[in-house]
Design an enzyme around this catalytic site. Structure first.
Site, mmCIF file in Angstrom:
data_model
loop_
_atom_site.group_PDB
_atom_site.id
_atom_site.type_symbol
_atom_site.label_atom_id
_atom_site.label_comp_id
_atom_site.label_asym_id
_atom_site.label_seq_id
_atom_site.Cartn_x
_atom_site.Cartn_y
_atom_site.Cartn_z
ATOM 1 N N TYR A 57 1.021 -1.220 0.301
ATOM 2 C CA TYR A 57 0.005 -0.047 -0.262
ATOM 3 C C TYR A 57 0.811 1.415 0.038
ATOM 4 O O TYR A 57 1.812 1.066 -0.735
ATOM 5 C CB TYR A 57 -0.982 -0.095 1.117
ATOM 6 C CG TYR A 57 -2.311 0.803 1.004
ATOM 7 C CD1 TYR A 57 -3.074 0.482 -0.137
ATOM 8 C CD2 TYR A 57 -2.503 1.829 2.014
ATOM 9 C CE1 TYR A 57 -4.147 1.480 -0.265
ATOM 10 C CE2 TYR A 57 -3.740 2.735 1.765
ATOM 11 C CZ TYR A 57 -4.292 2.188 0.609
ATOM 12 O OH TYR A 57 -5.486 3.368 0.528
ATOM 13 N N LYS A 115 -20.019 -20.689 -9.766
ATOM 14 C CA LYS A 115 -19.055 -20.314 -10.993
ATOM 15 C C LYS A 115 -17.746 -19.873 -10.779
ATOM 16 O O LYS A 115 -16.918 -20.260 -11.359
ATOM 17 C CB LYS A 115 -19.867 -19.173 -11.600
ATOM 18 C CG LYS A 115 -19.613 -19.031 -13.045
ATOM 19 C CD LYS A 115 -20.803 -20.210 -13.790
ATOM 20 C CE LYS A 115 -20.449 -20.220 -15.440
ATOM 21 N NZ LYS A 115 -21.267 -21.140 -16.239
#
Length: 525
Positions: free
Chosen positions: A37, A92
């Protein structure tokens, strides 16, 4: 009821749902944090601002697919809404990851306005490498996909349409070969006029079915020219110039019956009325239009496929979408075009005609799978599907000019795909490559054994070694014929070899103190 209870427990046990996000980089120290970050993350941001293609280098975009749904056509359950469809979309994601190592975010949109779905997908383009549309009802799904394909530069694929079409088309090719019929000559009836039926019909025509030989039916009967009831522009594409008005009339004399409709839509009488060696794909889920038992009770010459795993010839979309996206993502394709879909069809059809390895048979309780009436499509847990379909998609993308990052060495790409299937596969490939660089001769006793013959075939085809089969020459050739294997390798028959007596004498010399006689040595050899 037990199965339903197991499903609820499966989804609720431990961490809720079926997916999670895992970091691919370490984040254990202050130094790690400063890179993951602020302030270190600023550098890739600036690099991407200068060159947007660097997003594929510094972020997960190139391996990230959005599964987008509004839940208006969930499985065979109908319009359940966006939230209720979420378990399917998570599922999925599991299949994408399990079969092709593709990461997924499921996006459930609480709207039935197709323009809102289009806008949402367009706004998400910077995040994803591809969009998989799922469980969106027709005809809106056609408009959504068509618009997104025109306006986006990443692959967009509505699996309910094209997945079923690709798998069933591959099965159709093989079924027609078995019954010795030409695709240009067959008469085909498609029962159903939704997303998957529309795509199945289009792809069958692309493969060679003549439009005049195709009839589509919906709940109101045959879709014919001049019909006005229950019509839309997508049904109008398949309106036939025919005197038939009912499914029963259309099925009489037909070579192929595609079912994308509802349980029980095909009757025994329809099956009986079809042409010799009929092909029936009863793909309604969870219950087919007719079961294989009922079809075979009418006639034994029928080839039948369903969408269920407890019957032979399962038309399962998992044979398509993970591997199609894998190939498309790996060449940074801007779309999934018709040529890529046809490449997937042909790759799947060809794979089903190849010898099925023991590893696949073991995954299915040691069942034997041989190309024939009960095996016209590969099994979902066949690891070779990734190695056949993804490269076929990548090649087609490159050949049609939609690949932004062409693959230079296809053999190395296939090796890379194999390495993603596990460390053992990667190590085995390294050993195989070393063996291929200097193939050695290997003698196999029990040369008439099925496993030995199959192993020898693999060694020859891969160029790994030069096998020599030892055994009765006649029995070995007979076994090869039974297995339909044409193998040109040396066969050493001890009964005919000049060296048998020499080896018998040597064996006698080594084992005579153990009580072995010369005649026994000769008999053993």
């Amino acid at each position: 009821m037990a199965k339903f209870k197991d499903s609820l427990e499966y989804h609720s046990s431990g961490r809720k749902g079926k997916i999670e996000v895992i970091s691919t980089k370490p984040c254990q120290t202050a130094a790690d944090l400063s890179l993951a970050y602020s302030p270190g993350v600023a550098e890739p941001c600036l690099a991407i601002q200068k060159n947007p293609e660097d997003a594929y280098k510094y972020t997960a975009k190139g391996n990230l697919v959005a599964v987008v749904s509004n839940g208006t056509a969930v499985l065979g359950l109908g319009n359940l809404g966006a939230l209720a469809g979420k378990p399917v979309m998570e599922g999925k994601g599991i299949l994408f990851k399990r079969f092709a190592d593709i990461d997924v975010f499921d996006i459930e949109l609480d709207t039935e306005d197709p323009d809102e779905i289009i806008k949402a997908c367009q706004l998400l383009e910077p995040t994803f490498g591809g969009i998989n549309l799922e469980d969106i009802k027709a005809p809106e799904c056609f408009y959504i996909e068509e618009t997104l394909k025109k306006t986006m530069k990443i692959p967009v694929f509505h699996d309910d349409q094209h997945g079923t079409a690709i798998i069933s088309s591959a099965a159709l090719i093989n079924a027609l070969m078995l019954v010795d019929k030409n695709i240009e000559d067959i008469r085909i009836v498609v029962n159903g006029a939704g997303a998957s039926a529309n795509s199945c019909a289009k792809l069958a025509i692309a493969l060679g079915v003549k439009p005049n030989n195709m009839i589509m039916c919906d709940t109101k009967g045959v879709i014919y020219k001049g019909r006005t009831e229950g019509m839309n522009p997508y049904k109008e594409l398949f309106a036939a110039d025919t005197r038939f008005r009912t499914l029963e009339e259309a099925a009489a004399g037909a070579d192929v019956l595609f079912g994308l409709s509802a349980k029980g839509a095909f009757t025994p009488a329809m099956v009986a009325s079809m042409a010799p060696n009929p092909i029936i794909f009863a793909m309604a889920n969870p219950d087919p239009e007719i079961t294989p038992e009922d079809a075979h009770a009418v006639r034994q010459d029928v080839i039948i496929a369903t969408g269920r795993s407890d019957y032979p010839n399962q038309v399962n979309n998992v044979l398509g979408f993970p591997f199609i996206f894998r190939g498309a993502l790996d060449v940074r394709a801007t779309c999934i075009n018709e040529e890529m879909k046809l490449a997937a069809v042909k790759a799947l059809a060809e794979l089903a005609r190849e010898e099925c390895p023991d590893s696949v048979c073991k995954a299915y309780g040691n069942q034997k799978f041989t190309y024939g009436r009960n095996y016209i499509i590969p099994k979902p847990f066949d690891p070779r599907v990734l190695l056949h379909v993804a490269p076929a998609i990548a090649r087609a993308a490159m050949e049609t000019g939609v690949a932004r990052q062409p693959i230079e060495d296809m053999a190395k790409y296939i090796e890379h795909l194999e390495s993603t299937q596990g460390k053992s596969k990667e190590i085995m490939r390294m050993i195989i490559n070393k063996a291929k660089s200097d193939p050695k001769s290997i003698a196999f006793p029990e040369g008439d054994n099925e496993k030995i013959i199959r192993a020898a075939k693999e060694l020859v085809e891969e160029g790994i070694a030069k096998p020599i089969l030892i055994g009765d020459h006649k029995k070995i050739k007979q076994k090869m014929a039974e297995l339909n294997i044409d193998l040109d390798v040396p066969i050493m028959d001890p009964a005919e070899s000049e060296l048998t007596e020499v080896y018998a004498a040597e064996l006698y010399k080594l084992r005579q103190r153990k009580g072995l006689t010369l005649s026994e040595s000769q008999r053993i050899l």
